[in-house]
Each structure stands twice: as structure tokens, then as C-alpha cells.
Design an enzyme around this catalytic site. Structure first.
Site, mmCIF file in Angstrom:
data_model
loop_
_atom_site.group_PDB
_atom_site.id
_atom_site.type_symbol
_atom_site.label_atom_id
_atom_site.label_comp_id
_atom_site.label_asym_id
_atom_site.label_seq_id
_atom_site.Cartn_x
_atom_site.Cartn_y
_atom_site.Cartn_z
ATOM 1 N N HIS A 182 0.840 -1.219 0.000
ATOM 2 C CA HIS A 182 0.000 0.000 0.000
ATOM 3 C C HIS A 182 0.867 1.257 0.000
ATOM 4 O O HIS A 182 0.432 2.313 0.485
ATOM 5 C CB HIS A 182 -0.956 0.027 1.197
ATOM 6 N N SER A 312 16.592 18.354 -16.602
ATOM 7 C CA SER A 312 15.814 19.590 -16.560
ATOM 8 C C SER A 312 16.523 20.683 -17.336
ATOM 9 O O SER A 312 17.752 20.762 -17.358
ATOM 10 C CB SER A 312 15.614 20.039 -15.108
ATOM 11 N N LYS A 318 19.903 17.947 -12.121
ATOM 12 C CA LYS A 318 18.779 17.011 -11.994
ATOM 13 C C LYS A 318 18.907 15.899 -13.031
ATOM 14 O O LYS A 318 19.171 16.142 -14.198
ATOM 15 C CB LYS A 318 17.459 17.750 -12.191
ATOM 16 N N GLU A 325 10.616 5.807 -17.646
ATOM 17 C CA GLU A 325 9.534 6.582 -18.260
ATOM 18 C C GLU A 325 9.302 6.160 -19.710
ATOM 19 O O GLU A 325 8.151 6.103 -20.169
ATOM 20 C CB GLU A 325 9.867 8.070 -18.159
#
Length: 459
Positions: A182, A312, A318, A325
Site C-alpha cells: 500500500h 531539466s 537534476k 519513463e
């Protein structure tokens, strides 16, 4: 552009002067300017395989002259090897039987065969399409191309991905970390156990896809227009299919029932469903990996994902989980493709399905996407993953849910009270249990052995 005039049963048509195709193909070019989607290399290869094999068998059975059949076979071989791909530009959104594309193949092969002959000409319908119909050629090409693509591209790639995941499972076998259910802390697991589960997912997916192959290896060729086999000589389709199997090494065979083979596309629907399951498995794996690598300071950060490119245009330093993805987007596309294939399969009407070009395109695209994405994900992500053991140990030692291992000793209610107090105060489970006098230090040392917790049983 210079043109020539071609004639067919509907009249005259202007065709590019240097095109091998004729009037029927040009009509489809004019009628269907719908998308940029074209039949894949595998599908065109399958058409060439059929046409060349059919010509060879027609000559062997005495229905075609050897020189004509030889020229057709040679031209069809050029279709197979991609030399004539520029002649196959039809949109997949066309007549639902794929007649335009079968005609395209007939015209191109006939024109090229005519060039190869010293004298005489080859007719697209009478010679190249001998003993065939679009209604059995296109479903046959769907199956032939799908089998080849699955066997040669997808299954080896999934096997390689599973091997990489298994290697990581072994490498991370002793890295203990918090389990999560969960999205909340749960009892400890090892990073190796997680990666082992991923490997089994991939292997199970490959097995499911393999189970779809026997049905795809049944070919519709021989049913001609409506499944009755009209205009096909006795034994012709069986011999053509046997030759196709010999040439490819794949166990193709004639359909047991030609009405099912042409009126329904259940084998394609089943195969697409198996691909959808693989996509869902890969989505889960990719999503887990991006969460496990999240951070690096404010996320989970139990693994280190390879840094591949800046993440980025505005935030220096970053780095994003780009491989995860990518794979997740591929999975979404495959799931969408399967939805379209399923709806297409539902639209078989009487003796013919009229959604075949779209179904063929989507199935083959799904195979190709999964194969390519799995390969890149393995090479650029999985093989380079490192365990952040210090972070994993830090999080698991702060995990109050390890009190679960004490349930056999102190009971569920005491365990729940200890866990809540540990979370509220920041004190350790060990400290609170000792303070309450519920267990001795020796008993706690054995029961709270975190590595042993990953092995199950009562401590």
C-alpha cells in the site's frame, strides 16, 4: 512528376512513370491519404514469402511455366529482402480486407518479374495471385509476420531481460530493505527478492506469448474468397505452406477450418492479449525501479539508477529515470494497441473480418515496441543499477513494522502499541520492548535479526 496511363476494370488512372505498381494500387494511394502508418517490414516480407512460394508450387504442379514462376520467385525474393520497399506506400487505414495491399504486392511483383523475363509479361492476378485471394493472403501474412517477429525479436529480448534481472537478484541477495505494501512500510525483504520477482514476471510473460504461437502458426491460405477454397487447386495451399515452413524454419501449417481462419481473428486477439500482459508487467517493473531510485535526498533512493542525460532545462544537476519513463510509455501504447485489436477482432462479419490492416499493424507494432524497449531498458538501466546499501539499511532499521516479527512472542496488541509509540516518539522497537519488560535482550537479538526476517517463519 512524370506519369503514365494505366487501365483497370474501372478505367484509366495516372500512375508515376517509374512506379512498378499499377492502377489498383494508385487508386488506393488516392483514396486513403489517412495517416503516416504503413505496413511494417515484417509484413511486406511475409507477402513476398507467400507470393514466391506460391509461384514455385504452381510451377511444380504444372500450372505455371517454369520461367514465369522463376521470375515471380525472384521478384518476390526482392520484396522479402526490402529492395522494393519504396513500392509499398499504402496507408494501413484502407479496405478492411487489405485487398489494396495484396493488389499492391501482385502488381509490383508482376512488373518486376516482367522486367526479369527475356520476353513475355506476368499478370498480377492470373500469375502472381494464382490460387489465392486477398481474403486468405492478408490473414496469412498477419500470422506469418507475427510468428517471425515474436520468435526472432521479442522472445530472445525478454529472455535477455530476465537474465539481467536474475543477475541483479543474485547480486542484491544480501541487501536487506523495507518491504512496502500500500506504499507504506512493511516487514523487511531483500533487494534481491524484489528483482527475482521481476525476473519471474518477465519469464512468465514470455511463456504466455509462446503459448499464443501455435494458433498463429495456423495459416488461412487455401480458403481463397470465403473459406471454400474456390479457384485453388487441390493440395496447392498445403504445399505452399509446407514450402514457407521449410524456407523459414517455423512450423506453419494449414488452418484446420478456413471459415474460422478468415471470418475470425481470435488467434491475433489472443496474441495481442499476451503482449498486453507483458506490457503491464514491464510497466510495474519500470515504475518500481523509478520509485526505488527516487530522490536522491528526499526520496527512497535504495538503488542508484544510471545517469543518462540532464533531467531539466532549468534545474542544474537534476537526473530523471528516463528509461523507466520510456518503458512505461511503451506499455501504455501496447495496451492501447490491444484495445484496438480486441475491437477489431469483434468485427468479423460472416466470412471475413474487415479490420485486418489495423489489427496487423497494431500487433506487429506492439511486438516491435516491446522488443526494442526491453532491450534498451536492459542495456541502459537494469545492467547499470547499483544498490544503495547504506540507505536501505537506514530505512529498514527505522521501520517500526519490524515489530511484526515479535507477534509470536508479545502478541498482536502489544506489538501494535509498541509500533505506534515508536512512530510517535522516534524511539526504537528494541528499546520500547525492553522497557516494557516484554522480552529479554537475548530473545530480541534473535527475533529482530533483520536478515532472518526476509526468510519467513517464527523467530
Amino acid at each position: 512528376m512524370e506519369h503514365r496511363i494505366e487501365k483497370d476494370s474501372m478505367g484509366e488512372v495516372k500512375v508515376p512513370a517509374d512506379a512498378l505498381y499499377g492502377a489498383s494500387t494508385q487508386r488506393a494511394v488516392d483514396n486513403f491519404p489517412i495517416s503516416q502508418h504503413r505496413f511494417s517490414r515484417r509484413f511486406i516480407w511475409a507477402l513476398g514469402l507467400q507470393k514466391g512460394s506460391a509461384a514455385t508450387v504452381a510451377a511444380d504442379m504444372g500450372f505455371k511455366a517454369a520461367d514465369v514462376a522463376g521470375a515471380i520467385r525472384k521478384a518476390a525474393d526482392e520484396v522479402m529482402d526490402g529492395s522494393l520497399d519504396d513500392q509499398f506506400g499504402l496507408d494501413i487505414f484502407q479496405t478492411g480486407s487489405g485487398t489494396s495491399t495484396n493488389t499492391n504486392a501482385n502488381e509490383v511483383i508482376a512488373a518486376r518479374a516482367s522486367q526479369l523475363l527475356a520476353d513475355g509479361s506476368v499478370h498480377p492476378n492470373d500469375d502472381v495471385n494464382f490460387g489465392q485471394s486477398s481474403n486468405d493472403v492478408i490473414p496469412t501474412a498477419m500470422h506469418v509476420s507475427s510468428v517471425a517477429s515474436i520468435r526472432e525479436d521479442l522472445l530472445p529480448t525478454l529472455d535477455a531481460l530476465a537474465e539481467s534481472l536474475e543477475a541483479k537478484a543474485e547480486e542484491f541477495a544480501d541487501v536487506v530493505k523495507s518491504g512496502r505494501t500500500h506504499l507504506m512500510d512493511a516487514t523487511p525483504v531483500t533487494l534481491g527478492q524484489e528483482f527475482g520477482g521481476y525476473a519471474v514476471q518477465v519469464r512468465n510473460g514470455a511463456e504466455r506469448v509462446s503459448k499464443a504461437l501455435p494458433e498463429l502458426e495456423e495459416l488461412a491460405l487455401g480458403g481463397t474468397a470465403v473459406g471454400t477454397g474456390i479457384n485453388a487447386p487441390d493440395g496447392f495451399a498445403e504445399a505452399v505452406i509446407a514450402l514457407m515452413a521449410e524456407r523459414t524454419g517455423f512450423p506453419y501449417r494449414e488452418a484446420a477450418d478456413h471459415f474460422e481462419a478468415q471470418g475470425a481473428k481470435d488467434a491475433v486477439v489472443m496474441a495481442s492479449g499476451a503482449l498486453r500482459t507483458v506490457a503491464i508487467s514491464l510497466f510495474k517493473i519500470a515504475n518500481d525501479i523509478r520509485f526505488l531510485g527516487s530522490g536522491p535526498t528526499s526520496g527512497i533512493s535504495e538503488i542508484k539508477i544510471p545517469s543518462l542525460q540532464p533531467g531539466s532545462s532549468i534545474m542544474p544537476g537534476k537526473v530523471n529515470p528516463v528509461m523507466s519513463e520510456m518503458l512505461m510509455q511503451v506499455a501504455a501504447q501496447v495496451i492501447g494497441n490491444d484495445t484496438a485489436v480486441a475491437w477489431g477482432g469483434a468485427n468479423g462479419n460472416f466470412e471475413l473480418n474487415v479490420m485486418m490492416p489495423m489489427m496487423a499493424h497494431n500487433l506487429l507494432e506492439s511486438v516491435s515496441l516491446l522488443a526494442n524497449a526491453s532491450n534498451v531498458f536492459r542495456e541502459r538501466c537494469i545492467d547499470g543499477i547499483e544498490a544503495n546499501e547504506a540507505r536501505a539499511r537506514e530505512l529498514v532499521e527505522r521501520n517500526a513494522i519490524i515489530v511484526t516479527a515479535l507477534n509470536p512472542h508479545i502478541g498482536y496488541d502489544n506489538g501494535a502499541r509498541i509500533a505506534k509509540e515508536a512512530v510517535a516518539t522516534g524511539r526504537s522497537v528494541r528499546e520500547l520492548v525492553l522497557e516494557a519488560g516484554l522480552m529479554s535482550e537475548e530473545e530480541l537479538d534473535d527475533a529482530l535479526d533483520i536478515k532472518k526476517m526476509t526468510e519467513g517463519g517464527v523467530r
